[in-house]
Design an enzyme around this catalytic site. Structure first.
Site, PDB file in Angstrom:
ATOM      1  N   ARG A  48       0.848  -1.201   0.000  1.00 26.44           N
ATOM      2  CA  ARG A  48       0.000   0.000   0.000  1.00 26.44           C
ATOM      3  C   ARG A  48       0.882   1.249   0.000  1.00 26.44           C
ATOM      4  NH1 ARG A  48      -1.605   1.769   4.707  1.00 26.44           N
ATOM      5  NH2 ARG A  48      -2.225  -0.276   5.483  1.00 26.44           N
ATOM      6  N   TYR A 100     -16.621  17.062 -14.245  1.00 28.33           N
ATOM      7  CA  TYR A 100     -17.072  15.678 -14.379  1.00 28.33           C
ATOM      8  C   TYR A 100     -18.122  15.360 -13.294  1.00 28.33           C
ATOM      9  CZ  TYR A 100     -16.775  10.616 -14.195  1.00 28.33           C
ATOM     10  OH  TYR A 100     -17.081   9.291 -14.165  1.00 28.33           O
ATOM     11  N   ASP A 172      -7.610  19.068 -13.737  1.00 26.15           N
ATOM     12  CA  ASP A 172      -7.940  17.741 -14.270  1.00 26.15           C
ATOM     13  C   ASP A 172      -7.552  17.747 -15.749  1.00 26.15           C
ATOM     14  OD1 ASP A 172      -9.197  15.503 -15.411  1.00 26.15           O
ATOM     15  OD2 ASP A 172     -10.869  15.558 -13.987  1.00 26.15           O
ATOM     16  N   LYS A 197      -8.796   6.693 -18.990  1.00 29.85           N
ATOM     17  CA  LYS A 197      -9.132   7.218 -20.308  1.00 29.85           C
ATOM     18  C   LYS A 197      -7.907   7.152 -21.242  1.00 29.85           C
ATOM     19  CE  LYS A 197     -12.953   8.004 -18.038  1.00 29.85           C
ATOM     20  NZ  LYS A 197     -13.290   9.266 -17.414  1.00 29.85           N
TER      21      LYS A 197
END
Ligand SMILES: *Cc1c(COP(=O)(O)O)cnc(C)c1O
Length: 378
Positions: A48, A100, A172, A197
């Site tokens: 992690r 978004y 973004d 994306k």
């Protein structure tokens, strides 16, 4: 020597395996790492906190955005959430009114529970931004071009204004990818990505990325990444590394096709949202900060019925959520990416009932235009 992005895409993702000489970064399936020294632990201890495969991909995205530190998360929303959770009780954010749908939900329904509040502002109006700054404001959050109306924000001017007011700038960069736009070079402090994306590019995984301009901001993001733990798994990190190598050839060709398709829709008399069209209000600003209009456009067919008919008739694209894949993806934002918004908010953001978003893939542009043409015929 400053390397071109074409070279960087390959060099940053090709880190030779230290033991075998493997040209491709080995996938290290290990959640824990043996410590040979009781007092001084090695670079990796627990996955992690850091896995060697993920780290290579994290260095790669940092290098591509020209930032100091990079971080990878399980999804774009995990990345955005982790950045916004570096803020706390009483902090206020200024956010572009076109963001978004998932970011909108996070800002409206989750962050206020922790006392992190926001105002949505029209980012094409600098004085509106200035007038919305309160003494609690800590950051501005830009998405350019925005999803799905491709609204353009001026990263340079907004960053200058923000820095005069001691605010952090978060951008973004999902729609452009670092190959077409580098927000950190334009003044932003933190870049976020839905790596699902264009960075991943094949509609086969979800991932999120964060790149910070400074080590200090990187330390803050790393603290949240490790504390919350929404990290990217090693197989997906490896797939992402492999995909980034072809980002340039993919997005350059997809953007050239998108430009041709946007021009064709405009000539056919449709209302088109694409920052590569001179008729677009953000055209000049976009041109000054990005290499091309990118691979995503939206088109308003006038009514929900017309949008439905078009979707039912097209033969080449897939009809689905998401964008940035090698296949052309047509989506219907009011019921997909922006289903979170009320009818009033949809209307205010220009997400009309006839709006379709098209993410152009690697198919032949003329084939796509022929397909769209037959779908528009009665
Ligand atoms: C898809 C998307 C996100 C969210 O990313 P996920 O990987 O789906 O969590 C954030 N911002 C933009 C602009 C997006 O298109």
């Amino acid at each position: 020597m400053t390397e071109s992005d074409w070279t960087k895409l390959i060099k940053s993702t090709t880190k030779i395996g230290p033991l075998s000489g493997a040209v491709n970064t080995p996938i290290q399936f290990s959640s824990t790492f043996h410590q040979s020294n009781f007092d001084q632990f090695g670079e990796s201890d627990y996955a992690r906190s850091g896995n060697p495969t993920r780290k290579v991909a994290e260095y790669a995205i940092a290098e591509l955005e020209n930032g100091e530190r990079g971080f990878l998360f399980s999804t774009g929303m995990a990345a955005i959430s982790s950045v916004l959770l570096t803020f706390g009780q009483g902090d206020h954010l200024l956010v572009s009114k076109e963001v978004y749908g998932g970011t909108y939900r996070l800002l409206n329904d989750i962050l206020p529970r922790f006392g992190i509040n926001h105002s949505f502002v029209d980012f094409s109006d600098l004085s509106a931004i200035e007038n919305s700054i309160k003494k609690e404001t800590k950051a501005v959050y830009i998405e350019t071009p925005s999803n799905p109306t491709l609204a353009v924000s001026d990263i340079k001017k907004i960053s200058r204004l923000a820095h005069q007011n001691h605010l952090i700038v978060i951008a973004d960069n999902t729609f452009m990818s670092p190959f077409l736009q580098k927000p950190l070079e334009l003044g932003a402090d933190i870049v976020v990505h839905s790596a699902t994306k264009f960075l991943a590019g094949h509609s086969d995984l979800t991932a999120g990325g964060v790149v910070t301009k400074t080590k200090e901001l990187g330390d803050q993001v790393y603290f949240v990444q490790n504390a919350i733990g929404a990290t990217l798994g090693v197989t997906d990190a490896w797939l992402l590394l492999r995909s980034i190598k072809t980002l340039g050839v993919r997005i350059q060709r997809e953007a050239a096709s998108a430009q041709a398709i946007a021009e064709w829709f405009e000539k056919s008399g449709k209302k088109v949202f694409y920052p590569g069209l001179p008729s677009n209000p953000g055209y000049e600003i976009h041109k000054s900060q990005a290499k091309s209009g990118g691979a995503v456009l939206s088109v308003d067919l006038g009514s929900k019925e017309a949008a439905r008919k078009f979707v039912e008739k097209i033969k080449i694209p897939v009809f689905s959520v998401s964008l940035g894949g090698v296949e052309t993806i047509v989506s219907y934002p009011p019921k997909m990416s922006h289903a979170e918004l009320s009818a009033d908010d949809l209307a205010a953001d220009g997400i009309t009932p006839g709006l379709l978003r098209i993410s152009v893939g690697l198919e032949n542009a003329d084939d796509l235009i022929d397909d769209f043409n037959q779908a528009l015929e009665d």
